[in-house]
Write a protein that holds these residues in place. Structure first.
Motif, PDB file in Angstrom:
ATOM      1  N   UNK A  25      -0.798  11.442  -2.237  1.00 18.66           N
ATOM      2  CA  UNK A  25      -2.177  11.139  -1.895  1.00 18.66           C
ATOM      3  C   UNK A  25      -3.091  11.360  -3.096  1.00 18.66           C
ATOM      4  N   UNK A  26      -2.861  12.432  -3.831  1.00 20.79           N
ATOM      5  CA  UNK A  26      -3.687  12.720  -4.996  1.00 20.79           C
ATOM      6  C   UNK A  26      -3.542  11.687  -6.093  1.00 20.79           C
ATOM      7  N   UNK A  27      -2.355  11.129  -6.229  1.00 23.38           N
ATOM      8  CA  UNK A  27      -2.109  10.099  -7.240  1.00 23.38           C
ATOM      9  C   UNK A  27      -2.436   8.691  -6.724  1.00 23.38           C
ATOM     10  N   UNK A  28      -2.916   8.618  -5.477  1.00 25.25           N
ATOM     11  CA  UNK A  28      -3.303   7.347  -4.854  1.00 25.25           C
ATOM     12  C   UNK A  28      -2.138   6.358  -4.833  1.00 25.25           C
ATOM     13  N   UNK A  29      -0.967   6.874  -4.458  1.00 24.25           N
ATOM     14  CA  UNK A  29       0.225   6.035  -4.345  1.00 24.25           C
ATOM     15  C   UNK A  29       0.387   5.603  -2.898  1.00 24.25           C
ATOM     16  N   UNK A  30       0.341   4.309  -2.674  1.00 26.55           N
ATOM     17  CA  UNK A  30       0.453   3.788  -1.316  1.00 26.55           C
ATOM     18  C   UNK A  30       1.924   3.667  -0.945  1.00 26.55           C
ATOM     19  N   UNK A  31       2.343   4.526  -0.018  1.00 26.77           N
ATOM     20  CA  UNK A  31       3.739   4.526   0.400  1.00 26.77           C
ATOM     21  C   UNK A  31       3.991   3.601   1.578  1.00 26.77           C
ATOM     22  N   UNK A  32       2.957   3.327   2.362  1.00 23.43           N
ATOM     23  CA  UNK A  32       3.124   2.473   3.537  1.00 23.43           C
ATOM     24  C   UNK A  32       2.892   1.012   3.170  1.00 23.43           C
ATOM     25  N   UNK A  33       3.310   0.127   4.074  1.00 23.45           N
ATOM     26  CA  UNK A  33       3.242  -1.311   3.804  1.00 23.45           C
ATOM     27  C   UNK A  33       2.200  -1.990   4.693  1.00 23.45           C
ATOM     28  N   UNK A  34       1.409  -2.902   4.127  1.00 26.75           N
ATOM     29  CA  UNK A  34       0.529  -3.717   4.967  1.00 26.75           C
ATOM     30  C   UNK A  34       1.357  -4.555   5.942  1.00 26.75           C
ATOM     31  N   UNK A  35       0.826  -4.782   7.111  1.00 24.16           N
ATOM     32  CA  UNK A  35       1.545  -5.541   8.132  1.00 24.16           C
ATOM     33  C   UNK A  35       1.940  -6.925   7.639  1.00 24.16           C
ATOM     34  N   UNK A  36       1.066  -7.573   6.876  1.00 25.96           N
ATOM     35  CA  UNK A  36       1.362  -8.925   6.380  1.00 25.96           C
ATOM     36  C   UNK A  36       2.589  -8.923   5.470  1.00 25.96           C
ATOM     37  N   UNK A  37       2.756  -7.854   4.688  1.00 33.84           N
ATOM     38  CA  UNK A  37       3.910  -7.747   3.793  1.00 33.84           C
ATOM     39  C   UNK A  37       5.190  -7.581   4.602  1.00 33.84           C
ATOM     40  N   UNK A  38       5.158  -6.711   5.590  1.00 31.36           N
ATOM     41  CA  UNK A  38       6.337  -6.488   6.422  1.00 31.36           C
ATOM     42  C   UNK A  38       6.727  -7.752   7.185  1.00 31.36           C
ATOM     43  N   UNK A  39       5.726  -8.460   7.692  1.00 26.57           N
ATOM     44  CA  UNK A  39       6.012  -9.680   8.448  1.00 26.57           C
ATOM     45  C   UNK A  39       6.632 -10.738   7.546  1.00 26.57           C
ATOM     46  N   UNK A  40       6.094 -10.897   6.345  1.00 27.62           N
ATOM     47  CA  UNK A  40       6.642 -11.897   5.429  1.00 27.62           C
ATOM     48  C   UNK A  40       8.047 -11.508   4.976  1.00 27.62           C
ATOM     49  N   UNK A  41       8.275 -10.209   4.737  1.00 23.71           N
ATOM     50  CA  UNK A  41       9.606  -9.751   4.341  1.00 23.71           C
ATOM     51  C   UNK A  41      10.624 -10.019   5.434  1.00 23.71           C
ATOM     52  N   UNK A  42      10.247  -9.793   6.689  1.00 22.13           N
ATOM     53  CA  UNK A  42      11.158 -10.046   7.804  1.00 22.13           C
ATOM     54  C   UNK A  42      11.512 -11.522   7.887  1.00 22.13           C
ATOM     55  N   UNK A  43      10.512 -12.363   7.707  1.00 20.16           N
ATOM     56  CA  UNK A  43      10.774 -13.808   7.751  1.00 20.16           C
ATOM     57  C   UNK A  43      11.670 -14.232   6.596  1.00 20.16           C
ATOM     58  N   UNK A  44      11.389 -13.715   5.397  1.00 18.74           N
ATOM     59  CA  UNK A  44      12.172 -14.091   4.215  1.00 18.74           C
ATOM     60  C   UNK A  44      13.614 -13.610   4.340  1.00 18.74           C
ATOM     61  N   UNK A  45      13.813 -12.446   4.959  1.00 20.79           N
ATOM     62  CA  UNK A  45      15.165 -11.910   5.117  1.00 20.79           C
ATOM     63  C   UNK A  45      16.049 -12.844   5.919  1.00 20.79           C
ATOM     64  N   UNK A  46      15.455 -13.588   6.830  1.00 26.31           N
ATOM     65  CA  UNK A  46      16.240 -14.490   7.663  1.00 26.31           C
ATOM     66  C   UNK A  46      16.377 -15.887   7.114  1.00 26.31           C
ATOM     67  N   UNK A  47      15.674 -16.213   6.037  1.00 25.01           N
ATOM     68  CA  UNK A  47      15.732 -17.587   5.521  1.00 25.01           C
ATOM     69  C   UNK A  47      15.587 -17.620   4.002  1.00 25.01           C
ATOM     70  N   UNK A  48      16.489 -16.950   3.279  1.00 25.25           N
ATOM     71  CA  UNK A  48      16.409 -16.989   1.814  1.00 25.25           C
ATOM     72  C   UNK A  48      16.842 -18.351   1.280  1.00 25.25           C
ATOM     73  N   UNK A  49      16.481 -18.609   0.033  1.00 19.41           N
ATOM     74  CA  UNK A  49      17.002 -19.790  -0.650  1.00 19.41           C
ATOM     75  C   UNK A  49      18.475 -19.548  -0.952  1.00 19.41           C
ATOM     76  N   UNK A  50      19.340 -20.432  -0.474  1.00 12.16           N
ATOM     77  CA  UNK A  50      20.787 -20.237  -0.608  1.00 12.16           C
ATOM     78  C   UNK A  50      21.336 -21.209  -1.655  1.00 12.16           C
ATOM     79  N   UNK A  51      21.948 -20.707  -2.710  1.00 15.46           N
ATOM     80  CA  UNK A  51      22.503 -21.596  -3.739  1.00 15.46           C
ATOM     81  C   UNK A  51      23.749 -22.330  -3.258  1.00 15.46           C
TER      82      UNK A  51
END
Length: 489
Positions: A25-51
């Motif tokens: 907290x003193x170093x202002x390090x954000x450990x938690x994730x914004x909801x938009x980031x988590x939602x996009x990560x979940x979507x990307x996990x299920x549909x990556x670009x496949x070579x």
């Protein structure tokens, strides 16, 4: 490249963990994730670009610290038809999941790199990607950047190629397991080749004039009596594994330099005055440095377990200051550096093997993949090159601040309540401007901290004796300010 490993394994670590939360907290390090980031990560996990290219039958393996799940690299080694060796090195394809300009991308550019605390990581990417969908976990099919690097019988590169592929790691190992297998003579062909190729690459590094410092790392451990600090010296297996990563980074740098666009990890050569200072230090510590002996050969002859050698190696780290990133794009009027080399490696080099944990690597990877395929580098990667060096510089400063603060906190906690006690220590650094101050290293507990002569001792002959074993008294151990200080007895 090596970082100081910090772990809190004890079940009763509530007090330290609370202090670490306050530190974040003193170093202002954000450990938690914004909801938009988590939602996009979940979507990307299920549909990556496949070579298109399928390399899942290649029996890759990973070597990482025990318990790691953010696995960036996997390898396979083989004898090459006609002689020499073939190294396949798969690197997690983060760009297959991260949309340029998206929420995950923007958050990664804010975080820059994974930060390591004793109680937790603050990762560059959400765990759904970094420890799951994008990680090269054993048994899982993953998109990757797959390097093929052919070496001759002496370990010199004769061919380097790169393509996108789906891969599957077949097993996960740690450094200690690899070392035990090799030492016991029970290593299978893959681990035997890792040792062979690793040693050959170390010889190539030596021939170039490169050097890796064998400085032991501080490590937090649990004992039956509570917390303890120890030193962890790199094993030969650490070095062999690092050589495969370095081999890939060297190949990536050459590929980008030939193409006239890319991102290098650079380190300027130390000035002659720095080497002269080291020679004076060597004389003060009775370290034998003959006039004709190159500095890298001297370092390799030293034993970090010997106090005088440990003090000298600590002084050697000063030659590694000044590392940074250099982006270039000759097609857009941004030239490559006049001296593109990395002084510690004695060759041009690029960070490209840890994209799950370090922002710069994703861009270097993308440039290399495009160049190897004969394609244009994507605009999103090309345009970002100008900003990445500045982002990485800030990220590295923050990482160093976190690392130092964590060590200071745990050292102060371990020594709290022992003010006034005496400890034997080795002087590993002396302040040039105030030679009565410096840094001492204790063996038990494994602490490195400030030490000074008692108040009023200011005569020139009161300088701390660099490299000597001395008796010190603990003067301060304050977890609130994360301060540890010793005075001489």
């Amino acid at each position: 490249m090596p970082r100081r490993k910090l772990r809190v394994k004890a079940a009763d670590s509530a007090r330290i963990n609370e202090e670490l939360a306050e530190l974040r907290a003193g170093l202002e390090i954000r450990a938690e994730w914004p909801e938009a980031v988590l939602a996009e990560a979940e979507e990307a996990a299920g549909s990556p670009r496949v070579p298109e290219y399928d390399a899942t039958e290649l029996p890759l393996f990973t070597v990482d610290p025990p318990g790691s799940r953010d696995l960036d690299q996997a390898m396979h080694l083989a004898h090459r038809p006609g002689g020499g060796y073939r190294v396949h090195y798969a690197i997690a394809d983060v760009a297959a999941f991260v949309r340029p300009g998206g929420a995950v991308d923007e958050e990664a550019r804010r975080r820059v790199q994974t930060l390591y605390f004793p109680d937790r990581r603050v990762p560059l990417h959400p765990a759904r990607l970094s420890e799951d969908a994008a990680s090269l976990l054993p048994g899982e099919v993953r998109p990757a950047l797959l390097w093929q690097i052919d070496l001759d019988a002496d370990g010199a590169v004769v061919l380097a190629d790169l393509r996108r592929a789906t891969v599957r790691s077949h097993r996960r190992l740690d450094y200690a397991a690899v070392q035990r297998a090799v030492d016991a003579g029970g290593a299978d062909e893959q681990l035997g080749l890792l040792a062979t190729v690793g040693r050959l690459r170390e010889e190539r590094e030596r021939a170039r004039g490169g050097i890796s410092l064998p400085v032991p790392e501080q490590e937090i451990e649990e004992t039956p009596r509570g917390y303890a600090l120890g030193y962890r010296a790199p094993t030969p297996a650490d070095g062999w594994n690092a050589q495969i990563s370095l081999l890939t980074g060297l190949a990536a740098a050459e590929l980008m330099l030939d193409a006239g666009v890319g991102l290098l990890r650079t380190l300027p050569a130390a000035p002659p005055a720095a080497y002269e200072r080291l020679r004076r230090t060597a004389r003060a510590l009775d370290v034998d440095w003959p006039d004709g002996l190159p500095y890298p050969d001297l370092v390799r002859s030293l034993d970090p377990e010997r106090p005088l050698h440990a003090a000298f190696l600590n002084e050697c780290t000063g030659l590694l200051r000044g590392a940074g990133y250099h982006a270039f794009d000759e097609g857009r009027g941004v030239p490559a550096p006049a001296d593109p080399g990395h002084a510690a490696l004695a060759a041009p080099y690029a960070h490209c093997t840890a994209p799950l944990r370090r922002l710069a690597d994703r861009y270097a990877q993308e440039v290399c993949a495009a160049v190897a395929a004969g394609e244009e580098v994507p605009d999103w990667a090309r345009e970002a090159l100008t900003t990445v060096p500045g982002l990485m510089a800030g990220g590295e400063r923050r990482s160093a601040e976190v690392e130092r603060a964590c060590v200071d906190l745990v050292e102060a906690e371990l020594l709290a309540g022992r003010v006034g006690e005496e400890f034997r220590a080795v002087v590993i650094d002396v302040d040039e401007k105030r030679p009565g101050r410096g840094t001492v290293q204790l063996r038990e507990p494994a602490v490195r901290a400030r030490c000074e002569r008692p108040d009023g001792a200011a005569r020139p002959d009161d300088a701390l004796p660099l490299g000597a074993r001395i008796t010190t008294r603990l003067a301060t151990a304050d977890p609130t300010t994360r301060t540890v200080r010793f005075v001489t007895v």
